[in-house]
Design a protein around this motif. Structure first.
Motif, mmCIF file in Angstrom:
data_model
loop_
_atom_site.group_PDB
_atom_site.id
_atom_site.type_symbol
_atom_site.label_atom_id
_atom_site.label_comp_id
_atom_site.label_asym_id
_atom_site.label_seq_id
_atom_site.Cartn_x
_atom_site.Cartn_y
_atom_site.Cartn_z
ATOM 1 N N VAL A 15 0.898 -1.010 -0.012
ATOM 2 C CA VAL A 15 -0.025 -0.003 -0.020
ATOM 3 C C VAL A 15 1.018 1.253 -0.114
ATOM 4 O O VAL A 15 0.681 2.104 -0.659
ATOM 5 C CB VAL A 15 -0.863 0.059 1.248
ATOM 6 C CG1 VAL A 15 -1.753 1.384 1.386
ATOM 7 C CG2 VAL A 15 -1.766 -1.143 1.034
ATOM 8 N N LYS A 16 1.867 1.090 0.696
ATOM 9 C CA LYS A 16 2.919 2.450 0.993
ATOM 10 C C LYS A 16 3.325 2.615 -0.278
ATOM 11 O O LYS A 16 3.424 3.680 -1.026
ATOM 12 C CB LYS A 16 3.888 1.989 1.996
ATOM 13 C CG LYS A 16 3.236 2.280 3.432
ATOM 14 C CD LYS A 16 4.165 2.447 4.406
ATOM 15 C CE LYS A 16 3.799 2.278 5.744
ATOM 16 N NZ LYS A 16 4.832 2.297 6.919
ATOM 17 N N ALA A 17 3.959 1.553 -1.023
ATOM 18 C CA ALA A 17 4.698 1.557 -2.362
ATOM 19 C C ALA A 17 3.669 2.189 -3.422
ATOM 20 O O ALA A 17 4.223 2.975 -4.217
ATOM 21 C CB ALA A 17 5.269 0.268 -2.811
ATOM 22 N N LEU A 18 2.496 1.714 -3.187
ATOM 23 C CA LEU A 18 1.531 2.217 -4.494
ATOM 24 C C LEU A 18 1.276 3.747 -4.257
ATOM 25 O O LEU A 18 1.147 4.431 -5.165
ATOM 26 C CB LEU A 18 0.243 1.364 -4.123
ATOM 27 C CG LEU A 18 0.641 -0.019 -4.753
ATOM 28 C CD1 LEU A 18 -0.875 -0.913 -4.587
ATOM 29 C CD2 LEU A 18 0.808 -0.170 -6.122
ATOM 30 N N ARG A 19 0.949 4.001 -3.097
ATOM 31 C CA ARG A 19 0.631 5.521 -2.677
ATOM 32 C C ARG A 19 1.690 6.281 -3.119
ATOM 33 O O ARG A 19 1.648 7.299 -3.621
ATOM 34 C CB ARG A 19 0.502 5.591 -1.258
ATOM 35 C CG ARG A 19 -0.852 5.032 -0.681
ATOM 36 C CD ARG A 19 -0.957 5.613 0.899
ATOM 37 N NE ARG A 19 -1.087 6.957 0.990
ATOM 38 C CZ ARG A 19 -1.407 7.577 2.247
ATOM 39 N NH1 ARG A 19 -0.879 6.844 3.082
ATOM 40 N NH2 ARG A 19 -1.096 8.710 2.116
ATOM 41 N N ALA A 20 3.013 5.857 -2.867
ATOM 42 C CA ALA A 20 4.323 6.623 -3.154
ATOM 43 C C ALA A 20 4.163 6.770 -4.620
ATOM 44 O O ALA A 20 5.070 7.953 -5.053
ATOM 45 C CB ALA A 20 5.432 6.123 -2.655
ATOM 46 N N LEU A 21 3.599 6.115 -5.634
ATOM 47 C CA LEU A 21 3.563 6.238 -7.096
ATOM 48 C C LEU A 21 2.985 7.790 -7.276
ATOM 49 O O LEU A 21 3.096 8.092 -8.404
ATOM 50 C CB LEU A 21 3.066 5.114 -7.703
ATOM 51 C CG LEU A 21 3.761 3.968 -7.793
ATOM 52 C CD1 LEU A 21 2.828 2.652 -8.496
ATOM 53 C CD2 LEU A 21 5.114 4.045 -8.258
ATOM 54 N N ARG A 22 2.198 8.317 -6.377
ATOM 55 C CA ARG A 22 1.687 9.622 -6.806
ATOM 56 C C ARG A 22 2.632 10.563 -6.496
ATOM 57 O O ARG A 22 2.381 11.602 -7.179
ATOM 58 C CB ARG A 22 0.534 9.875 -5.632
ATOM 59 C CG ARG A 22 -0.723 9.042 -6.079
ATOM 60 C CD ARG A 22 -2.117 9.855 -5.759
ATOM 61 N NE ARG A 22 -2.092 10.608 -4.594
ATOM 62 C CZ ARG A 22 -2.389 9.883 -3.336
ATOM 63 N NH1 ARG A 22 -2.703 8.825 -3.260
ATOM 64 N NH2 ARG A 22 -2.386 10.783 -2.229
ATOM 65 N N ASP A 23 3.968 10.405 -6.082
ATOM 66 C CA ASP A 23 4.962 11.384 -5.940
ATOM 67 C C ASP A 23 6.051 11.140 -7.007
ATOM 68 O O ASP A 23 6.382 10.154 -7.378
ATOM 69 C CB ASP A 23 5.620 10.989 -4.625
ATOM 70 C CG ASP A 23 7.023 11.893 -4.542
ATOM 71 O OD1 ASP A 23 6.644 12.995 -4.669
ATOM 72 O OD2 ASP A 23 7.989 11.249 -4.317
ATOM 73 N N LYS A 24 6.153 12.148 -7.786
ATOM 74 C CA LYS A 24 6.835 12.119 -8.837
ATOM 75 C C LYS A 24 8.488 11.511 -8.829
ATOM 76 O O LYS A 24 8.813 10.657 -9.490
ATOM 77 C CB LYS A 24 7.080 13.376 -9.430
ATOM 78 C CG LYS A 24 8.029 13.529 -10.787
ATOM 79 C CD LYS A 24 7.973 14.745 -11.734
ATOM 80 C CE LYS A 24 8.935 14.721 -12.893
ATOM 81 N NZ LYS A 24 8.513 15.949 -13.852
ATOM 82 N N LYS A 25 9.134 11.762 -7.658
ATOM 83 C CA LYS A 25 10.257 11.427 -7.407
ATOM 84 C C LYS A 25 10.616 9.860 -7.402
ATOM 85 O O LYS A 25 11.268 9.406 -7.915
ATOM 86 C CB LYS A 25 10.996 12.121 -6.120
ATOM 87 C CG LYS A 25 12.276 12.589 -6.337
ATOM 88 C CD LYS A 25 12.867 13.689 -5.322
ATOM 89 C CE LYS A 25 12.889 13.364 -3.913
ATOM 90 N NZ LYS A 25 13.021 14.575 -2.983
#
Lengths: 268, 268
Positions: A15-25
């Motif tokens: 879940v954390k990894a997927l959410r982080a895909l919203r962040d460009k970097k």
């Protein structure tokens, strides 16, 4: 039946990894992006792109297209995850998320991947900052039968959630390249291609101008427009009526009005 | 010199009231809206709209247009407030706020305020949900010399920060009306006016269709398009080429491509 992994905790690392895909970097590092909705995922599949991971809401309704997609992703060795609507909302950042999302590997966006003979129109955007505009231009490109979008200089990320959403699936059907101006121009001049831009400099009316395929239609940055040097490098500069107080159009709007004009001209 | 009130505290009631204007419910209750930037405020003034309150950043650069605006607002009995860049950022919700913002009273958006003889083109949007699309349509309306935008049924708020920003000042130069369909249609039919929409139902090619002034160009909701009943009530249904996988355009893009076609036709 394909095996599914169930995720029920907000703190689950997936879940954390997927959410982080919203962040460009983070997205750039992972070279992965997220797409929501059965319609877009089906369009992607039809265009030859299968997600590496499929995330399903427990609250989804059964659908034959969904079942087909699930089977294909499973057969291709992709992962299938099932989770709660709340977690899916958290992942996609939407209050009312679609019942399905997919994680895709980013495509190759090298200029050399563009085959200009494949389409009569190509769109080019320079320093375009708004991901919604970028996605809308991709969508328009699909509609006018363009081959793809070439992003010049520092543009918004075509794989951002906003751009993918605004493209309505065209991110999967249009070729996308990213290049600096000093790579693009030599590449363009190494083959056939007419470079066109809206301009006030020595420009002719956009209607009935002598557009020629393959036509590369270029739009500039939302607030600054195109640099003078870029305009002067164009083979054709066209001007559109501006009847009001403003002296410019939204970048995606300008691309569409000119794009449809070019399509009509080349179709004659 | 006009008297200025200085505000340095985030918890100042004026700051709170201004920030609250970003919220639709509060904005509707106050019937006030916020506009940022010297360019937009000058456009507003030129179109006959002065802000009730001018909010200036301490970090602004002097500018003759700014001085003129300040004097006019003061002379008209408006309030002038000076504050820190940080507080201005908080008010406008932008990291890099412009050095100036203004608070305007909302305009009258009754249908009866629309004088259809004033312009050859009018834009109509039905259930348009995205404020950015709404603002972009206003901006396009200005460019094609439209008289204004009529919002049918439940649309985004034309006075939201996003719509005002995307309109690039056209919110001040275009007439704006809000109406239910069952008010709009009788109003339209009580005078001259051709109602046009993009449609697949018994439609003719959009290029060269018999557009006639005053032409009311209607676009529908971003995901559902226009209700069948509304399409059938149109005098002219036109269709645009869709060469790709998608079967629709972004609503603001469709309005622009058709709007420019209508302008070219009426200009002949």
């Amino acid at each position: 039946m394909t095996e599914r992994r169930r995720i029920t905790g907000f703190s689950n690392p997936t879940v954390k990894a997927l959410r982080a895909l919203r962040d460009k970097k983070h997205r750039k590092r992972e070279r992965r992006f997220l797409t929501e909705g059965l319609r877009l995922l089906t369009d992607a599949r039809d265009a030859g792109h299968l997600p590496e991971m499929l995330v399903l809401s427990e609250a989804r309704d059964p659908h034959p297209l969904l079942a087909a997609l699930e089977a294909e992703v499973g057969a291709a060795g992709g992962e299938i995850v099932e989770t709660t609507p709340d977690i899916l909302a958290k992942i996609t950042g939407k209050d009312n998320p679609q019942a399905i999302a997919g994680v895709f590997a980013e495509f190759d966006t090298a200029l050399r991947a563009i085959d200009r003979s494949r389409a009569p129109i190509w769109l080019v955007a320079q320093a375009l900052r708004d991901p919604g505009n970028l996605g809308t231009i991709l969508r328009t490109g699909d509609a006018i039968g363009a081959g793809g979008l070439i992003l010049i200089d520092d543009c918004a990320d075509p794989f951002s959630v906003e751009a993918v959403r605004a493209s309505m699936g065209a991110v999967f059907t249009q070729s996308i390249a990213q290049a600096r101006w000093d790579e693009f121009l030599p590449w363009l001049r190494a083959g056939k291609g007419q470079l066109v831009a809206a301009s006030l400099r020595d420009a002719q009316p956009y209607r009935g101008a002598p557009y020629a395929a393959p036509c590369f239609l270029m739009v500039g940055n939302e607030s600054r427009g195109l640099p003078e040097e870029y305009e002067l490098a164009c083979d054709l500069r066209v001007t559109m009526p501006m009847r009001g107080r403003a002296d410019s159009l939204n970048a995606a709007v300008a691309a569409a009005v000119l794009g449809y004009e070019i399509l009509a001209h080349l179709d004659k």
